[in-house]
Design a protein around this motif. Structure first.
Motif, PDB file in Angstrom:
ATOM      1  N   ARG A  10      -7.836 -24.621   5.491  1.00 62.21           N
ATOM      2  CA  ARG A  10      -7.392 -25.496   4.421  1.00 62.21           C
ATOM      3  C   ARG A  10      -8.349 -25.500   3.252  1.00 62.21           C
ATOM      4  O   ARG A  10      -7.999 -25.882   2.147  1.00 62.21           O
ATOM      5  CB  ARG A  10      -7.230 -26.923   4.946  1.00 62.21           C
ATOM      6  CG  ARG A  10      -8.525 -27.514   5.487  1.00 62.21           C
ATOM      7  CD  ARG A  10      -8.280 -28.896   6.098  1.00 62.21           C
ATOM      8  NE  ARG A  10      -9.403 -29.329   6.886  1.00 62.21           N
ATOM      9  CZ  ARG A  10     -10.500 -29.852   6.388  1.00 62.21           C
ATOM     10  NH1 ARG A  10     -10.635 -29.990   5.093  1.00 62.21           N
ATOM     11  NH2 ARG A  10     -11.483 -30.241   7.170  1.00 62.21           N
ATOM     12  N   TYR A 209      -3.348 -34.038   8.859  1.00 59.15           N
ATOM     13  CA  TYR A 209      -3.847 -32.668   8.720  1.00 59.15           C
ATOM     14  C   TYR A 209      -4.952 -32.542   7.675  1.00 59.15           C
ATOM     15  O   TYR A 209      -5.691 -31.562   7.681  1.00 59.15           O
ATOM     16  CB  TYR A 209      -2.701 -31.722   8.365  1.00 59.15           C
ATOM     17  CG  TYR A 209      -1.735 -31.480   9.501  1.00 59.15           C
ATOM     18  CD1 TYR A 209      -2.188 -31.065  10.762  1.00 59.15           C
ATOM     19  CD2 TYR A 209      -0.368 -31.663   9.329  1.00 59.15           C
ATOM     20  CE1 TYR A 209      -1.305 -30.841  11.796  1.00 59.15           C
ATOM     21  CE2 TYR A 209       0.533 -31.424  10.361  1.00 59.15           C
ATOM     22  CZ  TYR A 209       0.059 -31.019  11.600  1.00 59.15           C
ATOM     23  OH  TYR A 209       0.931 -30.790  12.636  1.00 59.15           O
ATOM     24  N   THR A 215      -6.732 -29.474  11.600  1.00 58.55           N
ATOM     25  CA  THR A 215      -5.841 -28.495  10.989  1.00 58.55           C
ATOM     26  C   THR A 215      -4.733 -28.108  11.959  1.00 58.55           C
ATOM     27  O   THR A 215      -4.824 -28.348  13.171  1.00 58.55           O
ATOM     28  CB  THR A 215      -6.623 -27.234  10.582  1.00 58.55           C
ATOM     29  OG1 THR A 215      -7.171 -26.631  11.764  1.00 58.55           O
ATOM     30  CG2 THR A 215      -7.754 -27.557   9.620  1.00 58.55           C
ATOM     31  N   THR A 216      -3.701 -27.477  11.427  1.00 58.80           N
ATOM     32  CA  THR A 216      -2.582 -27.095  12.289  1.00 58.80           C
ATOM     33  C   THR A 216      -3.010 -26.136  13.393  1.00 58.80           C
ATOM     34  O   THR A 216      -2.583 -26.267  14.540  1.00 58.80           O
ATOM     35  CB  THR A 216      -1.459 -26.459  11.452  1.00 58.80           C
ATOM     36  OG1 THR A 216      -2.012 -25.459  10.585  1.00 58.80           O
ATOM     37  CG2 THR A 216      -0.742 -27.491  10.614  1.00 58.80           C
ATOM     38  N   GLU A 217      -3.875 -25.155  13.070  1.00 58.81           N
ATOM     39  CA  GLU A 217      -4.233 -24.190  14.117  1.00 58.81           C
ATOM     40  C   GLU A 217      -5.102 -24.813  15.201  1.00 58.81           C
ATOM     41  O   GLU A 217      -5.067 -24.391  16.359  1.00 58.81           O
ATOM     42  CB  GLU A 217      -4.905 -22.940  13.539  1.00 58.81           C
ATOM     43  CG  GLU A 217      -6.296 -23.132  12.996  1.00 58.81           C
ATOM     44  CD  GLU A 217      -6.294 -23.456  11.522  1.00 58.81           C
ATOM     45  OE1 GLU A 217      -7.309 -23.198  10.859  1.00 58.81           O
ATOM     46  OE2 GLU A 217      -5.281 -23.980  11.027  1.00 58.81           O
ATOM     47  N   GLN A 414      -0.221 -24.382   7.541  1.00 60.93           N
ATOM     48  CA  GLN A 414      -0.916 -25.625   7.180  1.00 60.93           C
ATOM     49  C   GLN A 414      -0.164 -26.361   6.076  1.00 60.93           C
ATOM     50  O   GLN A 414      -0.014 -27.587   6.124  1.00 60.93           O
ATOM     51  CB  GLN A 414      -2.338 -25.312   6.724  1.00 60.93           C
ATOM     52  CG  GLN A 414      -3.165 -26.534   6.346  1.00 60.93           C
ATOM     53  CD  GLN A 414      -3.625 -27.326   7.549  1.00 60.93           C
ATOM     54  OE1 GLN A 414      -4.546 -26.947   8.258  1.00 60.93           O
ATOM     55  NE2 GLN A 414      -2.971 -28.451   7.789  1.00 60.93           N
ATOM     56  N   GLN A 415       0.302 -25.630   5.072  1.00 56.92           N
ATOM     57  CA  GLN A 415       1.054 -26.270   3.993  1.00 56.92           C
ATOM     58  C   GLN A 415       2.330 -26.915   4.518  1.00 56.92           C
ATOM     59  O   GLN A 415       2.700 -28.023   4.101  1.00 56.92           O
ATOM     60  CB  GLN A 415       1.389 -25.245   2.910  1.00 56.92           C
ATOM     61  CG  GLN A 415       2.081 -25.853   1.688  1.00 56.92           C
ATOM     62  CD  GLN A 415       1.251 -26.949   1.039  1.00 56.92           C
ATOM     63  OE1 GLN A 415       0.097 -26.723   0.658  1.00 56.92           O
ATOM     64  NE2 GLN A 415       1.822 -28.146   0.907  1.00 56.92           N
ATOM     65  N   GLY A 417       2.627 -28.107   7.448  1.00 52.61           N
ATOM     66  CA  GLY A 417       2.165 -29.305   8.139  1.00 52.61           C
ATOM     67  C   GLY A 417       2.003 -30.479   7.194  1.00 52.61           C
ATOM     68  O   GLY A 417       2.403 -31.609   7.507  1.00 52.61           O
ATOM     69  N   TYR A 418       1.416 -30.220   6.027  1.00 55.03           N
ATOM     70  CA  TYR A 418       1.272 -31.277   5.025  1.00 55.03           C
ATOM     71  C   TYR A 418       2.640 -31.838   4.633  1.00 55.03           C
ATOM     72  O   TYR A 418       2.835 -33.058   4.530  1.00 55.03           O
ATOM     73  CB  TYR A 418       0.585 -30.735   3.766  1.00 55.03           C
ATOM     74  CG  TYR A 418      -0.845 -30.291   3.932  1.00 55.03           C
ATOM     75  CD1 TYR A 418      -1.700 -30.902   4.840  1.00 55.03           C
ATOM     76  CD2 TYR A 418      -1.349 -29.253   3.154  1.00 55.03           C
ATOM     77  CE1 TYR A 418      -3.007 -30.487   4.983  1.00 55.03           C
ATOM     78  CE2 TYR A 418      -2.659 -28.826   3.281  1.00 55.03           C
ATOM     79  CZ  TYR A 418      -3.489 -29.443   4.201  1.00 55.03           C
ATOM     80  OH  TYR A 418      -4.786 -29.031   4.325  1.00 55.03           O
TER      81      TYR A 418
END
Length: 449
Positions: A10, A209, A215-217, A414-415, A417-418
């Motif tokens: 991120r 997140y 973070t997502t991972e 990740q995006q 996830g946001y």
């Protein structure tokens, strides 16, 4: 305590995307592992690394000094504080001042390093030396240092993610042990949360997140996602583990007050890398983080006892409790080097010599990167650090697979996830399908000549 910032997509994904894209299109001279130099002759190597803190720089110099003592015919010029951008430029340009050996904090770049030919395939060197990487390195570390059969990198210490918790807060809440499953984790997080009007006196856990290492991972690592199928296409929309991971995180967000309330609270909390980190101050009772957090938290002298445990696992994977997400530093040999046999001797020493790895780990306080070093009686550490050694050695621990365009797919996830946690995207399945399509498009474009 390492001063380096670990690989956090991120924060660095877009800069990494630019630099790795440039590298992918560069002419590096090929990655064929032929080496004609005589490693027994007098020679000088150049080694570039990214560490910059005084204690870490000394540790690297001590590591190299041990190599030079074992190989008196090889001198090593050590250059520190080298960013990925500088390394990429040097790997493209070559020349007498270019490095023979490099190390990077960014495992996400392995796919690009390998596919572009910037770093040589080390498989022939391992075979020549009689070293089996599968028996030498932990499973996740062995995986993140290769791409499509090309082992262009090797692990040089690692990072493991686990759960930090406030033992004093646990005792006050009547909680006797850290949670092992996500359902237990939700219950504990809610029990540890103390509201104060429209904010919190104490938050059990920051699930958003944007919450530093959440973070997502790192979340998804506990669910063991596949990410890609055998044809290299994204499985984000078809892998049940991914849907389960996003569902669980969103459930935590909603259970602990909702996205906007949590974000408002987070905005007033301390910096991730400073002494006022909210876990240090007791404002957050549990924290997903890497092994380096222990030293940082102890240096902040918190007014409570710190506990360390593995992150929870899905309820249907309770038998895999103890696993975690793994990443770390990598090392490799530049394709432009004319001293590959000598360079291999340095790489082999730094990454497979047990005492060398142990001594470096003791100095840097990162996780050792060989199975033998993880079990060495010469390791010195706070007893709580043992949790991260066990996570690193756990065969169920996971990492993010390498791709031709580096960490772009992780930034895309990740995006999403946001957007999903904030309510911008409401249909999880449809959103995952769009995300998978974007990942496939980006990879296809990266493969174009």
């Amino acid at each position: 305590m390492p001063s380096r910032i670990p690989e956090v997509v991120r924060k660095a994904a877009f800069a990494l995307t630019v630099s790795t894209a440039l590298l992918a299109t560069a002419c590096t001279g090929g990655s064929a592992s032929t080496a004609e130099d005589d490693a027994s002759e007098e020679t000088t190597l150049t080694f570039w690394h990214a560490w910059s803190a005084p204690a870490e720089v000394r540790a690297v110099k001590d590591l190299v000094a041990g190599f030079e003592k074992a190989h008196p015919n090889i001198r090593v010029n050590v250059v520190g504080n080298m960013t990925d951008d500088k390394i990429n430029q040097a790997l493209r340009a070559g020349g007498s001042k270019a490095p023979d050996v490099v190390s990077s904090f960014t495992t996400n770049s392995v796919g690009t390093f390998c596919s572009s030919g910037a770093l040589v395939d080390l498989n022939p060197f391992f075979q020549k030396s009689g070293i089996d990487p599968r028996k030498t390195f932990p499973k996740a570390m062995n995986e993140y240092t290769q791409f499509e059969g090309d082992r262009c990198a090797v692990p040089l210490l690692g990072d493991a993610y686990g759960l930090y918790y406030n033992k004093t807060a646990f005792e006050k809440a009547g909680i006797t042990a850290p949670p092992k499953t996500w359902s237990e984790f939700e219950t504990v997080a809610k029990k540890l949360t103390i509201t104060q009007g429209d904010t919190y006196e104490q938050l059990g856990f920051m699930p958003n997140y944007h919450g530093w290492e959440t973070t997502t991972e790192h979340y998804l690592g506990q669910f063991s996602p596949t990410y890609f199928d055998q044809d290299g296409r994204s499985t984000i929309a078809t892998d049940p583990a991914v849907e389960a991971g996003f569902t669980q995180q969103k459930k935590l967000v909603d259970a602990l007050g909702g996205y906007r309330k949590l974000e408002k609270y987070r905005a007033g909390l301390g910096d991730e890398w400073g002494p006022k980190h909210p876990f240090h101050t007791g404002q957050v009772a549990m924290q997903l983080d890497g092994e380096w957090r222990l030293g940082m938290a102890l240096d902040a002298k918190p007014g409570f006892e710190i506990g360390v445990a593995p992150l929870p696992v899905p309820d249907d994977q309770a038998d895999q409790y103890g696993k975690g997400y793994i990443t770390g530093t990598i090392a490799g040999i530049a394709a432009t080097s004319t001293k590959r046999n000598a360079a291999w001797e340095l790489v082999k020493y730094m990454t497979t010599d047990t005492d060398a790895v142990v001594n470096f780990s003791n100095a840097i306080h990162n996780v050792p990167s060989t199975l033998a070093a993880l079990k060495s009686p010469k390791l010195t550490y706070d007893p709580r650090f043992k949790t991260f050694l066990e996570i690193a050695a756990n065969p169920h621990s996971t990492t993010a697979p390498a791709t031709v365009n580096g960490g772009v797919y992780l930034a895309t996830i990740q995006q999403f996830g946001y957007d999903y946690e904030s309510g911008k995207v409401k249909d999880l399945k449809a959103g995952l399908r769009r995300t998978a399509a974007q990942i496939d498009t980006d990879i296809a474009q990266a493969k174009q000549p």
